[in-house]
Write a protein that holds these residues in place. Structure first.
Motif, PDB file in Angstrom:
ATOM      1  N   SER A  79       0.826  -1.214   0.000  1.00  0.00           N
ATOM      2  CA  SER A  79       0.000   0.000   0.000  1.00  0.00           C
ATOM      3  C   SER A  79       0.857   1.259   0.000  1.00  0.00           C
ATOM      4  O   SER A  79       0.561   2.227  -0.717  1.00  0.00           O
ATOM      5  CB  SER A  79      -0.924   0.002   1.225  1.00  0.00           C
ATOM      6  OG  SER A  79      -1.846  -1.051   1.159  1.00  0.00           O
ATOM      7  N   THR A 103      -4.568  -3.616  -2.343  1.00  0.00           N
ATOM      8  CA  THR A 103      -3.555  -3.699  -1.276  1.00  0.00           C
ATOM      9  C   THR A 103      -4.138  -3.293   0.072  1.00  0.00           C
ATOM     10  O   THR A 103      -3.858  -3.926   1.096  1.00  0.00           O
ATOM     11  CB  THR A 103      -2.333  -2.823  -1.603  1.00  0.00           C
ATOM     12  OG1 THR A 103      -2.744  -1.449  -1.781  1.00  0.00           O
ATOM     13  CG2 THR A 103      -1.644  -3.305  -2.871  1.00  0.00           C
ATOM     14  N   PHE A 104      -4.970  -2.253   0.081  1.00  0.00           N
ATOM     15  CA  PHE A 104      -5.600  -1.840   1.336  1.00  0.00           C
ATOM     16  C   PHE A 104      -6.615  -2.880   1.820  1.00  0.00           C
ATOM     17  O   PHE A 104      -6.799  -3.067   3.028  1.00  0.00           O
ATOM     18  CB  PHE A 104      -6.286  -0.480   1.177  1.00  0.00           C
ATOM     19  CG  PHE A 104      -5.358   0.686   1.354  1.00  0.00           C
ATOM     20  CD1 PHE A 104      -4.634   0.865   2.525  1.00  0.00           C
ATOM     21  CD2 PHE A 104      -5.212   1.639   0.345  1.00  0.00           C
ATOM     22  CE1 PHE A 104      -3.789   1.940   2.696  1.00  0.00           C
ATOM     23  CE2 PHE A 104      -4.362   2.732   0.508  1.00  0.00           C
ATOM     24  CZ  PHE A 104      -3.646   2.878   1.689  1.00  0.00           C
ATOM     25  N   SER A 108      -6.480  -4.683   5.358  1.00  0.00           N
ATOM     26  CA  SER A 108      -7.642  -4.595   6.252  1.00  0.00           C
ATOM     27  C   SER A 108      -8.003  -5.963   6.819  1.00  0.00           C
ATOM     28  O   SER A 108      -8.334  -6.101   8.001  1.00  0.00           O
ATOM     29  CB  SER A 108      -8.849  -4.015   5.505  1.00  0.00           C
ATOM     30  OG  SER A 108      -8.590  -2.701   5.074  1.00  0.00           O
ATOM     31  N   SER A 141      -5.783   1.262   7.027  1.00  0.00           N
ATOM     32  CA  SER A 141      -6.171   0.430   5.888  1.00  0.00           C
ATOM     33  C   SER A 141      -7.591   0.724   5.409  1.00  0.00           C
ATOM     34  O   SER A 141      -7.842   0.807   4.195  1.00  0.00           O
ATOM     35  CB  SER A 141      -6.028  -1.050   6.244  1.00  0.00           C
ATOM     36  OG  SER A 141      -6.794  -1.380   7.381  1.00  0.00           O
ATOM     37  N   GLY A 144      -7.671   4.271   3.803  1.00  0.00           N
ATOM     38  CA  GLY A 144      -7.035   4.204   2.482  1.00  0.00           C
ATOM     39  C   GLY A 144      -7.906   3.480   1.472  1.00  0.00           C
ATOM     40  O   GLY A 144      -7.996   3.884   0.300  1.00  0.00           O
ATOM     41  N   LEU A 145      -8.576   2.416   1.910  1.00  0.00           N
ATOM     42  CA  LEU A 145      -9.459   1.663   1.016  1.00  0.00           C
ATOM     43  C   LEU A 145     -10.631   2.527   0.552  1.00  0.00           C
ATOM     44  O   LEU A 145     -10.963   2.546  -0.643  1.00  0.00           O
ATOM     45  CB  LEU A 145      -9.978   0.416   1.744  1.00  0.00           C
ATOM     46  CG  LEU A 145     -11.036  -0.413   1.013  1.00  0.00           C
ATOM     47  CD1 LEU A 145     -10.504  -0.919  -0.319  1.00  0.00           C
ATOM     48  CD2 LEU A 145     -11.492  -1.584   1.880  1.00  0.00           C
ATOM     49  N   VAL A 170      -5.752   8.149   7.588  1.00  0.00           N
ATOM     50  CA  VAL A 170      -4.479   7.952   6.886  1.00  0.00           C
ATOM     51  C   VAL A 170      -3.337   8.588   7.677  1.00  0.00           C
ATOM     52  O   VAL A 170      -2.261   8.004   7.829  1.00  0.00           O
ATOM     53  CB  VAL A 170      -4.555   8.538   5.458  1.00  0.00           C
ATOM     54  CG1 VAL A 170      -3.177   8.549   4.804  1.00  0.00           C
ATOM     55  CG2 VAL A 170      -5.531   7.742   4.613  1.00  0.00           C
TER      56      VAL A 170
END
Length: 280
Positions: A79, A103-104, A108, A141, A144-145, A170
């Motif tokens: 990430s 990636t997030f 998670s 996570s 960011g997602l 974040v």
């Protein structure tokens, strides 16, 4: 949704982490020189293969946690690299936003498993600052997602409150997981632990070797044995700082099991506190 702050915040966290790394190395160098220490570049080159092989073999003894570690740590590294591409180097595209979302998502899942493990932790697992780590991982996570999905789907007019919350998540993650990695937070094991793999004082332990760690005392020393943390060799101090407080040493210690006043995990952590100047 404005994400202009993410790139500068990420670079600031990396810069502060680099300053903290230099500070932490200086702290380890308070220890005595080790005439048998591994040359610098040889030690650095050994880190990645030992991380992927030797460390993995140890973590894999607990298969469920091994999968959790791979998802969390792997998702985090991937990430951050993807964030550099998108928010620092300007690689804005559906592909990169989709990559960030993947990636997030992986991170998670791992972070959720870390939290479940901490809900009812075994007695040997340290609490304290380690209990906040699952929440930092989840905040980073999941925030960011959400941001990646908003950008991937091209959603406009995101409420300001939601924007602040997501950017705050974040920022919290960057502070804990990157800045805190070298400034004494629970993630410091990621930095110290990696270097410990390369500069371990018992190199024979890698690649299937064995080593008791018993070494003769130099009778020409002014002080025999150790009286304070700085009497250890610098790479031993590095090893103490790499402790993740998992409590495996405590769990198998016969003296601790017999109720004697010896807790090997606490002994190591007390030396870390003393090394950092928190106590004598």
């Amino acid at each position: 949704m404005s994400t202009a702050l993410i790139g500068p915040l990420l670079l600031l966290a990396i810069l502060l982490a680099a300053i903290g790394a230099a500070r932490r190395v200086k702290m380890w160098r308070q220890g005595k020189p080790d005439p048998n220490a591994v040359p610098f570049f040889k030690g650095i080159a050994a880190i990645l293969p030992r991380y992927l092989h030797d460390l993995h073999d140890v973590v894999a003894r607990d298969k469920k946690f091994a999968n959790t570690h791979v998802a969390t740590a792997g998702g985090f590294v991937a990430s951050v690299l993807a964030m550099l591409v998108v928010y620092v180097f300007g690689g804005n595209s559906s592909f990169t936003y989709g990559l960030l979302a993947v990636t997030f998502s992986v991170m998670s899942i791992g972070a959720y498993q870390v939290k479940k493990r901490r809900d009812n932790p075994p007695a040997n697992l340290s609490k304290g600052v380690w209990h906040r780590l699952p929440y930092s991982l989840l905040a980073f996570s999941l925030s960011g997602l959400c941001i990646a999905l908003i950008q991937l789907l091209g959603i406009d007019n995101v409420p300001i409150v939601l924007t602040v919350l997501l950017l705050g998540g974040v920022l919290l993650g960057l502070a804990e997981l990157i800045f805190g990695m070298t400034w004494g937070g629970p993630m410091k094991h990621a930095f110290a632990g990696a270097l410990h793999l390369g500069f371990h004082r018992r190199q024979g332990r890698f690649g299937g070797g064995r080593s008791t760690g018993l070494k003769p005392i130099d009778l020409n020393e002014n002080t025999l044995g150790v009286e304070k943390p700085t009497d250890f060799h610098w790479n031993q101090l590095l090893g103490f700082d790499a402790c993740v407080q998992c409590g495996r040493c405590e769990k198998v210690c016969p003296a601790f099991a017999a109720g004697q006043p010896l807790n090997p995990k606490k002994l190591i952590q007390d030396m870390v506190v003393g090394m950092a100047g928190g106590d004598t």
